[in-house]
Write an enzyme that holds these catalytic residues in place. Structure first.
Site, PDB file in Angstrom:
ATOM      1  N   ARG A 265       0.842  -1.193   0.000  1.00 33.07           N
ATOM      2  CA  ARG A 265       0.000   0.000   0.000  1.00 33.07           C
ATOM      3  C   ARG A 265       0.872   1.236   0.000  1.00 33.07           C
ATOM      4  NH1 ARG A 265       0.944   2.524   4.568  1.00 33.07           N
ATOM      5  NH2 ARG A 265       1.235   1.410   6.524  1.00 33.07           N
TER       6      ARG A 265
ATOM      7  N   HIS B 274      -2.347  -0.810  13.534  1.00 35.06           N
ATOM      8  CA  HIS B 274      -3.676  -1.399  13.543  1.00 35.06           C
ATOM      9  C   HIS B 274      -3.807  -2.235  14.805  1.00 35.06           C
ATOM     10  CE1 HIS B 274      -4.385  -0.012   9.555  1.00 35.06           C
ATOM     11  NE2 HIS B 274      -3.490  -0.791   8.999  1.00 35.06           N
TER      12      HIS B 274
ATOM     13  N   GLY C 138      -7.015  -0.158   2.220  1.00 34.19           N
ATOM     14  CA  GLY C 138      -8.187   0.687   2.406  1.00 34.19           C
ATOM     15  C   GLY C 138      -8.048   1.705   3.503  1.00 34.19           C
ATOM     16  N   LEU C 139      -8.793   1.509   4.598  1.00 37.20           N
ATOM     17  CA  LEU C 139      -8.885   2.561   5.626  1.00 37.20           C
ATOM     18  C   LEU C 139      -9.034   1.947   7.007  1.00 37.20           C
ATOM     19  CD1 LEU C 139     -12.174   2.715   6.541  1.00 37.20           C
ATOM     20  CD2 LEU C 139     -12.307   3.448   4.168  1.00 37.20           C
ATOM     21  N   ALA C 140      -8.765   2.761   8.009  1.00 36.25           N
ATOM     22  CA  ALA C 140      -8.893   2.327   9.398  1.00 36.25           C
ATOM     23  C   ALA C 140      -9.431   3.482  10.226  1.00 36.25           C
ATOM     24  CB  ALA C 140      -7.546   1.863   9.944  1.00 36.25           C
TER      25      ALA C 140
ATOM     26  N   CYS D 227       2.404   7.738  10.063  1.00 35.16           N
ATOM     27  CA  CYS D 227       2.391   8.260   8.695  1.00 35.16           C
ATOM     28  C   CYS D 227       3.476   9.309   8.454  1.00 35.16           C
ATOM     29  CB  CYS D 227       1.017   8.813   8.337  1.00 35.16           C
ATOM     30  SG  CYS D 227      -0.284   7.573   8.430  1.00 35.16           S
TER      31      CYS D 227
END
Length: 295
Positions: A131, A138, A211-213, A229
């Site tokens: 990604r 996570h 995708g997303l979290a 990030c």
């Protein structure tokens, strides 16, 4: 033939032998793919999109599952499609992960190797992935969504696809009275310094993965172990922190599913409620259990 950025990793193939044509066509495709999305407003529902809530899945198993489902979608693309065929083509996976640190793929240096050893020493797993984006976390209390879909069927380019993911998260937050937004940095934020959701996607021949979290009631202390990030001066927040009450993944999941359908113009259906969905669920469990090993 590959273009990658902060939030996405996209592959394009240019079938020509002329170097000048290759360059020209690649420039045209990249301009189209990354052009600003003119609108990410809710769409009128034009079909259905199944979702599967899988509970807690180890990150490595989720990677294998995504590889399998992306290949499955590509295989379906090579077959003639009868609109009456009930076979599930696209699916939204919803999971939680045990404590896991992930990073977009890059060349490892000594400092990265030392960081990996340190983070594993905290009891978390560590993965490099395909990604876009840098290191993030996570864990339990975080709703992770992996849409496996062909963005051409939604009339979206890459930038629009990312924008729609952001809008789905923003709408979810709005339903809890939390005003969220995008900034010049990746992800979704409640202000310029507090990030509530991370995004990082990959597209292979127009089929999405990763995708997303959304941070629901995740233990935010995990994020203090990294520079999330790559943004040293920023902090991470959650719905629970913003509302000063516990908001669980189970609370947020139906709101996010509905927001996703509203944004992408699909009626969301639980895959378990159909015969084809049960077949897909069995396939999913076979991948997670190791009976099916994706390439």
């Amino acid at each position: 033939k590959n273009s990658s950025g902060e939030t996405h990793c996209v592959q394009y193939f240019v079938p020509t032998t002329s170097p000048h044509c290759r360059v020209l066509r690649l420039v045209v495709m990249l301009r189209r793919a990354f052009s600003a999305c003119s609108s990410a407003t809710p769409r009128t529902a034009t079909g259905t999109l199944p979702y599967l809530s899988l509970g807690t899945v180890p990150y490595g198993k989720a990677l294998a599952l995504q590889r399998h489902l992306v290949k499955r979608r590509h295989d379906l693309n090579h077959e003639s499609h009868d609109p009456a065929d009930p076979t599930i083509r696209d699916v939204l996976l919803l999971v939680q992960h045990p404590p896991t640190f992930t990073a977009g793929r890059r060349i490892k240096g000594k400092s990265e190797l030392e960081q990996e050893v340190r983070l594993k020493g905290l009891g978390a797993e560590y993965f490099e992935t395909l990604r876009g984006g840098q290191i993030t976390f996570h864990g339990p209390g975080q709703l992770v969504g992996y849409p496996i879909l062909d963005i051409r069927d939604y009339q979206l380019n890459v930038r629009c696809y990312v924008s729609y993911l952001e809008k789905a998260v923003i709408e979810t937050c709005r339903r809890y009275g939390v005003k969220a937004k995008t900034t010049e940095n990746t992800g979704v934020w409640v202000d310029d310094n507090h990030k509530i959701a991370a995004l990082g996607v990959q597209l292979q021949r127009y089929v999405s993965s990763h995708g997303l979290a959304i941070n629901c009631d995740v233990d935010l202390s995990w994020f203090k172990e990294i520079v999330p990030c790559g943004l040293a001066e920023k902090e991470t927040t959650s719905l629970s922190e913003q509302l000063t009450r516990k908001v669980t993944v189970e609370d947020v999941l139906p709101q996010f599913v509905d927001s996703f359908g509203l944004t992408f113009g699909r009626n969301m259906v639980d895959a378990r409620d159909s015969e084809e969905g049960q077949k897909l669920l069995q396939e999913v469990h076979q991948v997670i259990s190791g009976e099916i090993i994706p390439p």
